[in-house]
Design a protein around this motif. Structure first.
Motif, PDB file in Angstrom:
ATOM      1  N   SER A 315     -45.395 -99.473  16.520  1.00  0.00           N
ATOM      2  CA  SER A 315     -44.580 -99.109  17.524  1.00  0.00           C
ATOM      3  C   SER A 315     -45.178 -98.627  18.666  1.00  0.00           C
ATOM      4  N   GLU A 316     -46.289 -97.895  18.174  1.00  0.00           N
ATOM      5  CA  GLU A 316     -47.287 -97.068  19.008  1.00  0.00           C
ATOM      6  C   GLU A 316     -46.560 -95.735  19.592  1.00  0.00           C
ATOM      7  N   ILE A 317     -45.352 -95.377  18.807  1.00  0.00           N
ATOM      8  CA  ILE A 317     -44.938 -94.278  19.275  1.00  0.00           C
ATOM      9  C   ILE A 317     -45.530 -92.968  18.209  1.00  0.00           C
ATOM     10  N   ASP A 318     -45.769 -91.906  18.922  1.00  0.00           N
ATOM     11  CA  ASP A 318     -46.395 -90.908  18.391  1.00  0.00           C
ATOM     12  C   ASP A 318     -45.567 -90.409  17.145  1.00  0.00           C
ATOM     13  N   PRO A 319     -46.159 -90.561  15.692  1.00  0.00           N
ATOM     14  CA  PRO A 319     -45.274 -90.290  14.809  1.00  0.00           C
ATOM     15  C   PRO A 319     -44.519 -88.870  14.571  1.00  0.00           C
ATOM     16  N   GLU A 320     -45.267 -87.959  15.273  1.00  0.00           N
ATOM     17  CA  GLU A 320     -45.096 -86.376  15.193  1.00  0.00           C
ATOM     18  C   GLU A 320     -43.825 -86.305  16.449  1.00  0.00           C
ATOM     19  N   LYS A 321     -43.695 -87.281  17.095  1.00  0.00           N
ATOM     20  CA  LYS A 321     -42.954 -86.987  18.336  1.00  0.00           C
ATOM     21  C   LYS A 321     -41.485 -86.625  17.870  1.00  0.00           C
ATOM     22  N   VAL A 322     -40.746 -85.898  18.520  1.00  0.00           N
ATOM     23  CA  VAL A 322     -39.319 -85.319  18.081  1.00  0.00           C
ATOM     24  C   VAL A 322     -38.344 -86.722  18.601  1.00  0.00           C
ATOM     25  N   VAL A 323     -37.458 -86.945  17.878  1.00  0.00           N
ATOM     26  CA  VAL A 323     -36.690 -88.300  18.169  1.00  0.00           C
ATOM     27  C   VAL A 323     -36.021 -88.040  19.554  1.00  0.00           C
ATOM     28  N   ASN A 324     -35.566 -86.922  19.792  1.00  0.00           N
ATOM     29  CA  ASN A 324     -34.799 -87.128  20.942  1.00  0.00           C
ATOM     30  C   ASN A 324     -35.685 -87.068  22.482  1.00  0.00           C
ATOM     31  N   LYS A 325     -36.952 -87.196  22.011  1.00  0.00           N
ATOM     32  CA  LYS A 325     -37.995 -87.066  23.226  1.00  0.00           C
ATOM     33  C   LYS A 325     -38.572 -88.619  23.233  1.00  0.00           C
ATOM     34  N   VAL A 326     -38.138 -89.368  22.251  1.00  0.00           N
ATOM     35  CA  VAL A 326     -38.570 -91.018  22.334  1.00  0.00           C
ATOM     36  C   VAL A 326     -37.877 -91.534  23.582  1.00  0.00           C
ATOM     37  N   THR A 327     -38.521 -92.255  24.484  1.00  0.00           N
ATOM     38  CA  THR A 327     -38.384 -92.807  25.783  1.00  0.00           C
ATOM     39  C   THR A 327     -37.419 -93.955  25.564  1.00  0.00           C
ATOM     40  N   LYS A 328     -36.517 -94.410  26.484  1.00  0.00           N
ATOM     41  CA  LYS A 328     -35.842 -95.695  26.255  1.00  0.00           C
ATOM     42  C   LYS A 328     -36.706 -96.877  26.339  1.00  0.00           C
ATOM     43  N   GLU A 329     -38.062 -96.864  26.920  1.00  0.00           N
ATOM     44  CA  GLU A 329     -39.091 -97.872  26.719  1.00  0.00           C
ATOM     45  C   GLU A 329     -39.459 -98.159  25.439  1.00  0.00           C
ATOM     46  N   GLU A 330     -39.888 -96.764  24.842  1.00  0.00           N
ATOM     47  CA  GLU A 330     -40.419 -96.712  23.546  1.00  0.00           C
ATOM     48  C   GLU A 330     -39.446 -97.219  22.628  1.00  0.00           C
ATOM     49  N   ARG A 331     -38.198 -96.929  22.618  1.00  0.00           N
ATOM     50  CA  ARG A 331     -37.011 -97.444  21.854  1.00  0.00           C
ATOM     51  C   ARG A 331     -36.794 -98.853  21.934  1.00  0.00           C
ATOM     52  N   LYS A 332     -36.938 -99.582  23.141  1.00  0.00           N
ATOM     53  CA  LYS A 332     -36.858-100.926  23.233  1.00  0.00           C
ATOM     54  C   LYS A 332     -38.104-101.640  22.727  1.00  0.00           C
TER      55      LYS A 332
END
Length: 415
Positions: A315-332
């Motif tokens: 997903s290339e999303i930072d694994p340490e990132k807090v979930v409520n900081k995940v962007t809409k683009e990352e979620r898509k």
């Protein structure tokens, strides 16, 4: 005077053919180059022998992507019910498992081999083991016998049935001998390729999931960017790539494309029952639920545990990132991964592990109502040596038994 019939190959097709020819009056010799009969039967179905399928016989031809229509006459004469009754007559009870797969209740393929040996004994078939064949003898367009490989002994025959199998699982004796015999007799050979075979991937991450089975999953195969097939069901990750029922079924397409040097991709849909909108809504609910957790700890409700690190990395999303900081683009982007997990196929695992061979003696040169060659009188073919192949589920053994039965009966009726 009884007709002399030589059957080459002591597998499913050869044994059933030899017995049928003998029961209708022929004097039959069965030649097997290995030290025992039924070597491939013994290992089929992981040693349990999936001998046929309990589905409607009228639909069977659709389960043979390789020349299914060629089997109409054989399946009609000796179909799945006839095969089950045949084994019952020789003391083998059967049971039906998922997908209509039929197994002996003993869960042991040796009971099938023993039943066939009993059948051959009752039919008074002469069996000669350790006997490879060098050549089918032909004069004036008609079979006259066979020449053995080691001794050069010639066995006279009015008819010869080639039932040597394909080229898959060569350790059982299926090393493509029948193709050579057929070619020498003037037949065209469609290039043999592995089918129902595991696939190797360019990506290394399947190794991290080795042993993980996914159920209710969809997989589609793409050749040079065009979708060429899709299957739904069960698949397995391995140290080299992919296996499992739906992968094996799609492998036939991959095998042919790889042989043509085409680009082969496999796309996995982890949630085929959901639309992209439904997956996104599900992710939003879970992200709300686990809003204060790190992203790597927020996918427990959606994925098997071992798959989470792989999906996080892809997903290339930072694994340490807090979930409520995940962007809409990352979620898509994550949502798309659930529906389209792309793997590049580099090769099959080869003939040594293929359940069946795609290719073989050109079916157009064989009469499907008798299994007799259209080129040489008295020469017959049965089983996997012919360019026929089916999906998993008992269809390939049924084809071997059906064509063997048809060929055996036809040889003794020949004028």
């Amino acid at each position: 005077m009884a007709k002399k019939v030589v059957v080459i190959g002591g597998g499913a097709a050869g044994m059933i053919a030899a017995g049928q020819a003998a029961f209708v009056g022929a004097e039959v010799v069965l030649l097997e180059k290995m030290t025992r009969l039924g070597s491939k039967i013994a290992i089929s179905g992981k040693g349990r022998c999936n001998l046929t399928n309990a589905g409607d016989i009228s639909n069977f031809v659709s389960f043979y992507p390789g020349n299914g229509k060629f089997l109409y006459a054989s399946l009609k004469e000796f179909g799945n019910e006839a095969l089950i009754h045949f084994f019952q007559d020789y003391g083998v009870e059967t049971k039906v498992e998922r997908g209509g797969r039929v197994f002996p209740t003993a869960d042991d393929s040796e009971v099938i081999v023993k039943a066939l040996k009993k059948y051959l004994e009752r039919a008074c078939v002469k069996i000669r083991l350790n006997q490879a064949v060098k050549k089918v003898m032909i004069e004036d367009g008609k079979v006259t016998g066979v020449q053995l490989a080691v001794s050069d002994e010639v066995l006279p025959a009015d008819a010869v049935i080639v039932a040597t199998g394909g080229a898959s699982y060569p350790g059982t004796g299926s090393t493509g001998d029948g193709y050579t015999l057929a070619e020498k007799a003037g037949h065209r050979i469609i290039k043999p390729l592995p089918a129902l075979v595991p696939l190797k991937t360019l990506e290394k991450w399947p190794k991290e999931l080795q042993g993980l089975t996914l159920k209710n999953t969809a997989a589609s195969i793409w050749i040079d960017g065009k979708k060429q097939g899709e299957e739904f069901g069960e698949m397995l990750f391995t140290h080299f790539g992919l296996s499992g029922p739906i992968i094996l079924t799609l492998s036939r397409i991959a095998s042919k494309a790889l042989d043509q040097k085409q680009k082969v991709e496999l796309k996995i849909n982890l949630k085929p029952a959901l639309t992209s909108e439904q997956i996104d809504l599900r992710l939003q609910r879970d992200f709300l639920k686990y809003g204060n957790k790190q992203f790597k700890n927020a996918l427990d409700d959606l994925l098997p545990q071992s798959m989470i690190p792989v999906m996080v990395a892809l997903s290339e999303i930072d694994p340490e990132k807090v979930v409520n900081k995940v962007t809409k683009e990352e979620r898509k982007r994550l949502c798309r991964l659930f529906q389209e997990l792309v793997l590049h196929i580099t090769a099959t695992l080869g003939m040594a592990t293929a359940i069946v061979t795609s290719g073989g003696v050109d079916a157009k040169q064989i009469n499907p109502t008798t299994m007799e060659s259209r080129l040489v009188k008295g020469l017959y073919f049965a089983g996997e040596v012919i360019d026929i192949d089916g999906v998993t589920g008992g269809y390939n053994l049924q084809a071997a038994f059906s064509t063997g039965y048809k060929a055996g009966k036809a040889t003794a009726r020949m004028s």
